[in-house]
Design an enzyme around this catalytic site. Structure first.
Site, PDB file in Angstrom:
ATOM      1  CB  CYS A  75      -0.886  -0.061   1.174  1.00  0.00           C
ATOM      2  SG  CYS A  75      -1.867   1.547   1.495  1.00  0.00           S
ATOM      3  CB  CYS A 162      -8.234   1.320   2.064  1.00  0.00           C
ATOM      4  SG  CYS A 162      -7.743   0.207   3.338  1.00  0.00           S
ATOM      5  CB  CYS A 411     -10.066  -9.127  21.238  1.00  0.00           C
ATOM      6  SG  CYS A 411     -10.652  -8.135  22.295  1.00  0.00           S
TER       7      CYS A 411
END
Ligand code: SAH
Length: 455
Positions: A75, A162, A411
């Site tokens: 990117c 993106c 998480c």
């Protein structure tokens, strides 16, 4: 400890590890330096930027010996944007790093010896994010810009695409800012509180392909709305829902309280496994449904349901795990602190025709002890808490009530290790930990842990 380096020193270091922000960690006489842009197992010439009492910061001047896992970040915005931290590490390298990180955290913070399996990653770790929340602003030349925030700032990196989000989000990102001036919509300015368009939120249902676009505006009155609808339809011809959300507050929070239907349906439908979910403009929904399915199938496997188990799902959100488990359980009782999420869970249970689920809004650590007092017991307890882990009172209830099996979805490996230690000390044995990569190119790692009550 005396600080062995000072600001502006240049030195050659070996990188031992990676932090949660994706910075390399080097040690000089035991003093940790966090090095932006460096990867584990690399040797680099660095420049010391800042030193504090117990640690310092530096940046790479030159990589002398690159990691075999180093790649060029695909990117263009990687170095400026705060969204991804690991694009300079190959995907295999990321998965290996996450596996080791989980194993180390388990041993170091929890003295947990259970096997940590290799991370379940994605076949195609790009364009997985089903929700994009794009802030709009105006640059110094007076043109509309849109993109994501720079790391630890509120400055927008103006972008055209993106690699994490969907093609539909890219079309809106690149196209809408060009058209705004023609339509007569001014982006919002968070300093002066002027202008109209604050954020555009794009949600896509992976399984059905349905797309929702939400325009978050400062005011309710929206005279340009027909032109905005037409432009969105041109940019994303298969859009199924266009909504407006009004947020007139001076705040960083994206959504305001009022959501108005502009065009099409007011929800989109997605499926995870065989379960259908209705998603509205503001409803919580996992951002990577493909890997959510992998994670929750793992939870279902570990729960090992035969059909007659009573199950509690703590921190149930919109009931994703509950509905997965309800397919195989006698009944599932879900508890979650956000009332709106519980409304969604109930509606989704109904949408799927489940009659063996019960949902209640409230703090898990208060509701679950009360359920036990009322005789609502569980054979299997599933928890999926936020990053800070389970509330102590909930862990205490588990140790008092002793359901035979606990499945812990987490998480945050650090709080998972801490809570597993409490459960092991109270008579449970961790059998296995399966990490799942829900957020490729970030340092996050989800885990599913399976515990059994020891005899
Ligand atoms: N299992 C859910 C997601 C869990 S995320 C799903 O699949 O959708 C963690 C959830 O815990 C969040 O929805 C958060 O609102 C909720 N939560 C936070 N503190 C809580 C508490 N004390 N009691 C119950 N739920 C809580």
């Amino acid at each position: 400890m005396s600080v062995p380096v000072k600001k502006n020193d240049r030195l050659t270091v070996y990188i031992e590890d990676l932090t949660h922000d994706g910075n390399g960690v080097a040690k000089v006489d035991g003093y940790p330096l966090f090095i932006q842009g460096a990867l584990p197992n690399e040797t680099a010439d660095i420049h010391v930027l800042k030193t504090l009492k117990n640690y310092g910061f530096g940046k790479v001047i030159e990589i002398i010996q690159p990691s075999p896992d180093r790649v060029d970040a695909p990117c263009d915005y990687f170095k400026q944007c705060g969204g991804c931290q690991l694009q300079h590490l190959s995907y295999e390298g990321q998965l290996k790093w996450k596996e080791n990180m989980v194993r180390n955290v388990m041993q170091r913070l929890g003295k947990i010896d259970a096997p940590v399996l290799p991370v379940k990653g994605m076949q195609e770790p790009w364009h997985y994010r089903n929700k994009a929340q794009i802030p709009f602003a105006t640059n110094e030349a007076g043109q509309a810009i849109a993109g994501f925030y720079k790391t630890k700032s509120h400055n927008i990196v103006d972008m055209e695409r993106c690699l994490i989000q969907t093609g539909e989000a890219d079309a809106i990102l690149a196209g809408l800012k060009k058209e705004l001036a023609t339509i007569g919509i001014r982006p919002y300015n968070e300093h002066t509180h002027e202008g109209m368009l604050r954020h555009v939120v794009i949600r896509k249902a992976r399984a059905t392909g349905e797309v929702m676009v939400v325009l978050v505006t400062k005011k309710r009155k929206f005279p340009q709305k027909d032109a905005a609808i037409a432009t969105i339809q041109q940019l994303v011809p298969h859009v199924t829902s266009i909504m407006q959300n009004v947020n007139g507050d001076k705040t960083n929070v994206i959504f305001g309280d009022e959501t108005i239907h502009l065009w099409g349906k007011d929800v989109i439908i997605d499926t995870i496994g065989d379960v259908r979910f209705e998603i509205s403009a503001r409803s919580f929904y996992q951002v990577n449904p493909e890997q959510t399915e992998v994670l929750y199938k793992q939870a279902l496997d570990y729960a090992n349901l035969q059909g007659d188990e009573r199950v509690i799902d703590a921190y149930c959100g919109i009931g994703t795990i509950s509905l997965f488990l309800a397919q195989k359980a006698k009944y599932v009782m879900g508890v979650e602190i956000v009332p709106q999420a519980i409304e969604d869970a109930k509606r989704n249970a109904e949408l799927n025709g489940f009659t063996n689920t019960y949902f209640e809004a409230g703090p898990a650590e208060e509701v679950i002890p009360r359920w036990y007092q009322e005789g609502k017991e569980a054979d299997v307890l599933v928890v999926d808490p936020p990053r800070k882990g389970c509330d102590e009172a909930l862990l205490k209830t588990i140790l008092e009530q002793r359901p035979k099996r606990v499945v812990y979805v987490s998480c945050n490996p650090a709080t998972l290790a801490r809570d597993l230690r409490v459960l092991e000390d109270g008579g449970y044995q961790t059998q296995e930990i399966q990490p799942v990569d829900m957020f490729p190119h970030s340092t996050h790692c989800e885990c599913c842990a399976w515990l059994e009550l020891a005899d």
